[in-house]
Scaffold this active site. Sequence first.
Site, PDB file in Angstrom:
ATOM      1  N   ASP A 105       0.836  -1.267   0.117  1.00 42.74           N
ATOM      2  CA  ASP A 105      -0.178  -0.112  -0.070  1.00 42.74           C
ATOM      3  C   ASP A 105       0.527   1.378   0.022  1.00 42.74           C
ATOM      4  OD1 ASP A 105      -1.901   1.220  -0.035  1.00 42.74           O
ATOM      5  OD2 ASP A 105      -2.768   1.152   1.760  1.00 42.74           O
ATOM      6  N   ASN A 141     -10.815  -2.612  -6.375  1.00 43.22           N
ATOM      7  CA  ASN A 141      -9.620  -1.329  -7.081  1.00 43.22           C
ATOM      8  C   ASN A 141     -10.424  -1.511  -8.380  1.00 43.22           C
ATOM      9  OD1 ASN A 141      -6.889  -2.966  -5.559  1.00 43.22           O
ATOM     10  ND2 ASN A 141      -7.526  -0.907  -4.886  1.00 43.22           N
TER      11      ASN A 141
HETATM   12  C1  FPP Z   1      -2.280  -0.291  -3.830  1.00 41.91           C
HETATM   13  O1  FPP Z   1      -0.610   1.388  -3.844  1.00 41.91           O
HETATM   14  C2  FPP Z   1      -0.554  -1.180  -4.976  1.00 41.91           C
HETATM   15  C3  FPP Z   1      -2.007  -1.133  -5.686  1.00 41.91           C
HETATM   16  C4  FPP Z   1      -3.465  -1.148  -5.379  1.00 41.91           C
HETATM   17  C5  FPP Z   1      -1.551  -1.914  -6.421  1.00 41.91           C
HETATM   18  C6  FPP Z   1      -0.020  -2.389  -5.902  1.00 41.91           C
HETATM   19  C7  FPP Z   1       0.831  -2.696  -7.422  1.00 41.91           C
HETATM   20  C8  FPP Z   1       2.194  -3.243  -7.592  1.00 41.91           C
HETATM   21  C9  FPP Z   1       3.182  -2.326  -7.060  1.00 41.91           C
HETATM   22  C10 FPP Z   1       2.897  -3.111  -8.814  1.00 41.91           C
HETATM   23  C11 FPP Z   1       2.557  -4.860  -9.836  1.00 41.91           C
HETATM   24  C12 FPP Z   1       3.058  -5.792  -9.084  1.00 41.91           C
HETATM   25  C13 FPP Z   1       2.779  -7.063  -8.996  1.00 41.91           C
HETATM   26  C14 FPP Z   1       2.630  -8.150  -8.601  1.00 41.91           C
HETATM   27  C15 FPP Z   1       3.174  -6.679 -10.843  1.00 41.91           C
HETATM   28  P1  FPP Z   1      -2.479   2.618  -3.480  1.00 41.91           P
HETATM   29  O2  FPP Z   1      -2.672   2.776  -4.966  1.00 41.91           O
HETATM   30  O3  FPP Z   1      -3.496   2.019  -2.598  1.00 41.91           O
HETATM   31  O4  FPP Z   1      -1.495   3.875  -2.683  1.00 41.91           O
HETATM   32  P2  FPP Z   1      -2.079   5.025  -1.792  1.00 41.91           P
HETATM   33  O5  FPP Z   1      -3.091   4.713  -0.804  1.00 41.91           O
HETATM   34  O6  FPP Z   1      -1.362   5.685  -2.018  1.00 41.91           O
HETATM   35  O7  FPP Z   1      -3.273   5.981  -3.270  1.00 41.91           O
END
Ligand code: FPP
Length: 249
Positions: free
Chosen positions: A22, A70
Site C-alpha cells: 500500500d 480496485n
Molecule cells: C496500493 O497502493 C497498490 C496497488 C493497488 C497495486 C499494487 C501493484 C504493484 C506494486 C505493481 C504490480 C505488481 C506486481 C506483482 C507485478 P495505492 O494505490 O492504494 O496507494 P495509496 O493508498 O497511496 O493511494
Amino acid sequence: MLSLKENLNLDKLPSHIAIIMDGNGRWAKTQGKPRVFGHKSGVTAVREVTEAAAELGIQFLTLYAFSTENWSRPSMEVNALMSLLVETVKREMATLNKNNIRLQAIGDLMRLPDKTRKALLDGIEMTKNNSRMTLVLALNYSSRWEIVEASKKIAEKVQNGELTISEIDSDVFSQNLTTKDIPDPELLIRTSGEHRISNYLLWQAAYAELYFTPVLWPDFRKEHFYTAILDYQNRERRFGKTSEQVAEV
Ligand code: FPP
C-alpha cells in the site's frame, strides 16, 4: 555488529508471508508524479522482496496486487495496472525460472482482461515445476468473494451427495478456498501506515501476526522486510494457549 539479516533466526522463519502493498499513490504524490508512476516504482519493491524471501528460504510469498474493490478506481489507473502486470510478469519470467520460483495466482481471474489473464496463466504454466519458493499474486481477489465461492462449492457437494453436512469442518472449508494448496500465512505485512486487513486472506490469516509499517510500498526494501520478520520472531505465538503451555512444547 550483526546486520539485520544476520540477526534472523533461520530456524524460526515463517513459511508463508502475505503482504498488502500500500501507498503507491501517496508515494507518487510526494514526487509530484501521477499515481501510475507509484505503481511502476512499486515493481522495484516487488522484485526486492521476492529476492529477499527466496534467499532466506521462505516457501510462500503472497502479494495483494489488485483487489476486487480496485475496479472502482479511475479507468486509466485500472488499465495502467493491468498493463503493468502483463509487462512485469512477461519481463520477470526468465528471472523467476532462473531462481526456481513458481508463480501462482488467487482471485477471480475470469474477470481479468484477456491479455492480463493470458500473461498470468502463461507465467503459471512456465514456472509450474519450480520448487524453491511460490510467489502468489492476489489478483481481483477479495476474501468475502472467496468465502462465498467456497460456500457455494460445498453446498453443491452436499447437494450432489459427495459430502454430508456433518462432514463440513474447517479443513473441508480450507480445501474449498483458492488457497487450498497454500499453508496459512504466519506473518501479514501492510505498508503505508494503514492498520486494516481490507478483505485480504480473512480466513487464512486467523492466527497470523500482523505487522504494520509507515514505509510506503515503493520505498520498501530488503531491510524493511528483515525488520518485519525480526519483529515476528520476537513475538510469542500462543494460538489461544497460555504462555506456560507454549513453553512446555
Ligand atoms: C496500493 O497502493 C497498490 C496497488 C493497488 C497495486 C499494487 C501493484 C504493484 C506494486 C505493481 C504490480 C505488481 C506486481 C506483482 C507485478 P495505492 O494505490 O492504494 O496507494 P495509496 O493508498 O497511496 O493511494
